[in-house]
Design a protein around this motif. Sequence first.
Motif, short mmCIF file in Angstrom:
data_model
loop_
_atom_site.label_atom_id
_atom_site.label_comp_id
_atom_site.label_asym_id
_atom_site.label_seq_id
_atom_site.Cartn_x
_atom_site.Cartn_y
_atom_site.Cartn_z
N ARG A 1 0.05 -13.49 -0.71
CA ARG A 1 1.24 -13.10 0.07
C ARG A 1 2.25 -12.38 -0.80
NH1 ARG A 1 0.60 -18.00 3.18
NH2 ARG A 1 1.82 -19.13 1.65
N THR A 2 2.44 -12.88 -2.03
CA THR A 2 3.38 -12.23 -2.95
C THR A 2 2.90 -10.84 -3.31
OG1 THR A 2 4.09 -14.36 -3.84
CG2 THR A 2 4.52 -12.43 -5.20
N ILE A 3 1.61 -10.69 -3.58
CA ILE A 3 1.04 -9.38 -3.90
C ILE A 3 1.23 -8.42 -2.72
CG2 ILE A 3 -1.16 -8.17 -4.25
CD1 ILE A 3 -1.93 -10.52 -6.10
N ALA A 4 1.00 -8.92 -1.50
CA ALA A 4 1.18 -8.07 -0.32
C ALA A 4 2.64 -7.64 -0.20
CB ALA A 4 0.74 -8.80 0.94
N ALA A 5 3.57 -8.55 -0.43
CA ALA A 5 4.99 -8.22 -0.33
C ALA A 5 5.39 -7.22 -1.41
CB ALA A 5 5.83 -9.49 -0.43
N LEU A 6 4.94 -7.43 -2.65
CA LEU A 6 5.30 -6.51 -3.73
C LEU A 6 4.61 -5.16 -3.56
CD1 LEU A 6 5.29 -8.96 -6.78
CD2 LEU A 6 7.28 -7.99 -5.59
N GLY A 7 3.39 -5.15 -3.08
CA GLY A 7 2.70 -3.89 -2.81
C GLY A 7 3.36 -3.11 -1.69
N THR A 8 3.82 -3.84 -0.68
CA THR A 8 4.54 -3.19 0.40
C THR A 8 5.87 -2.64 -0.10
OG1 THR A 8 3.48 -4.65 1.99
CG2 THR A 8 5.43 -3.52 2.73
N GLU B 1 -7.41 -5.84 10.01
CA GLU B 1 -6.83 -7.17 9.85
C GLU B 1 -6.46 -7.48 8.40
OE1 GLU B 1 -11.02 -7.49 8.73
OE2 GLU B 1 -10.00 -6.43 10.32
N GLN B 2 -6.88 -6.66 7.46
CA GLN B 2 -6.65 -6.92 6.03
C GLN B 2 -5.50 -6.06 5.52
OE1 GLN B 2 -10.26 -6.71 3.76
NE2 GLN B 2 -11.38 -8.00 5.20
N ILE B 3 -4.33 -6.67 5.43
CA ILE B 3 -3.14 -5.92 5.03
C ILE B 3 -3.27 -5.35 3.62
CG2 ILE B 3 -1.90 -7.97 4.22
CD1 ILE B 3 0.66 -6.62 5.29
N LEU B 4 -4.00 -6.02 2.72
CA LEU B 4 -4.13 -5.51 1.36
C LEU B 4 -4.87 -4.18 1.30
CD1 LEU B 4 -4.83 -8.73 -0.73
CD2 LEU B 4 -2.71 -7.44 -0.56
N MET B 5 -5.54 -3.80 2.38
CA MET B 5 -6.26 -2.53 2.41
C MET B 5 -5.45 -1.44 3.11
SD MET B 5 -10.12 -3.92 2.93
CE MET B 5 -10.90 -2.40 2.43
N ALA B 6 -4.20 -1.74 3.49
CA ALA B 6 -3.35 -0.74 4.15
C ALA B 6 -3.10 0.42 3.20
CB ALA B 6 -2.04 -1.38 4.57
N ARG B 7 -2.82 1.56 3.79
CA ARG B 7 -2.57 2.74 2.97
C ARG B 7 -1.32 3.45 3.47
NH1 ARG B 7 -8.31 4.90 4.80
NH2 ARG B 7 -7.92 5.18 7.01
N LEU B 8 -0.80 4.29 2.63
CA LEU B 8 0.39 5.05 2.95
C LEU B 8 0.02 6.52 2.98
CD1 LEU B 8 3.44 4.78 3.44
CD2 LEU B 8 3.76 4.99 1.00
N LEU B 9 0.23 7.16 4.13
CA LEU B 9 -0.06 8.57 4.28
C LEU B 9 1.21 9.34 3.95
CD1 LEU B 9 -1.97 8.30 7.67
CD2 LEU B 9 -2.92 8.26 5.36
#
Length: 155
Positions: free
Chosen positions: A96-103, A125-133
């Motif tokens: 969760r911390t990694i997801a927040a810091l990555g976001t 469903e996997q937020i850690l695989m989200a990307r930014l266009l």
Amino acid sequence: MAEPQACVKCGRAFAAVMVMCPFCGAARAASAPQSAGPSFDFANLADQAVKFHQNIMPLEYHPAAILALDALLDQNHGPEGAADNGIWNPGEGVLRTIAALGTFAGEVLRRSWGGAWQLDPAHPEQILMARLLLPAGVIAHPLSQVYHRAKSGEP
């Protein structure tokens, strides 16, 4: 995947998932389709990371904050990362911390240069695989980058 749309200002085609035209910066038409699958409030998750870490290391939405983020990852996972011989099984709280810091890292990019978040179509469903266009067709993966930085250390 949604069909490209024409910009209401300059007329050039761009990906429907983007919130603004990468060529002229005009806002997307209100009727443009959104990406399918579960949605995440990336900006809110980044704001939560800022609030949570304010007493540890103040984070601001500025490109220089990436250096602060790197120092924070060093402090928590060391410069070599947390993996032991490549094996790492982080707990739910660490993820969760990694997801927040990555976001947060992604929001620094998005707020500085524009762009739009997109969930991975193969794994929405996997937020850690989200990307930014980002404009000009640049794609960033800030959540997975923070994950790999915490796991394996500095590149």
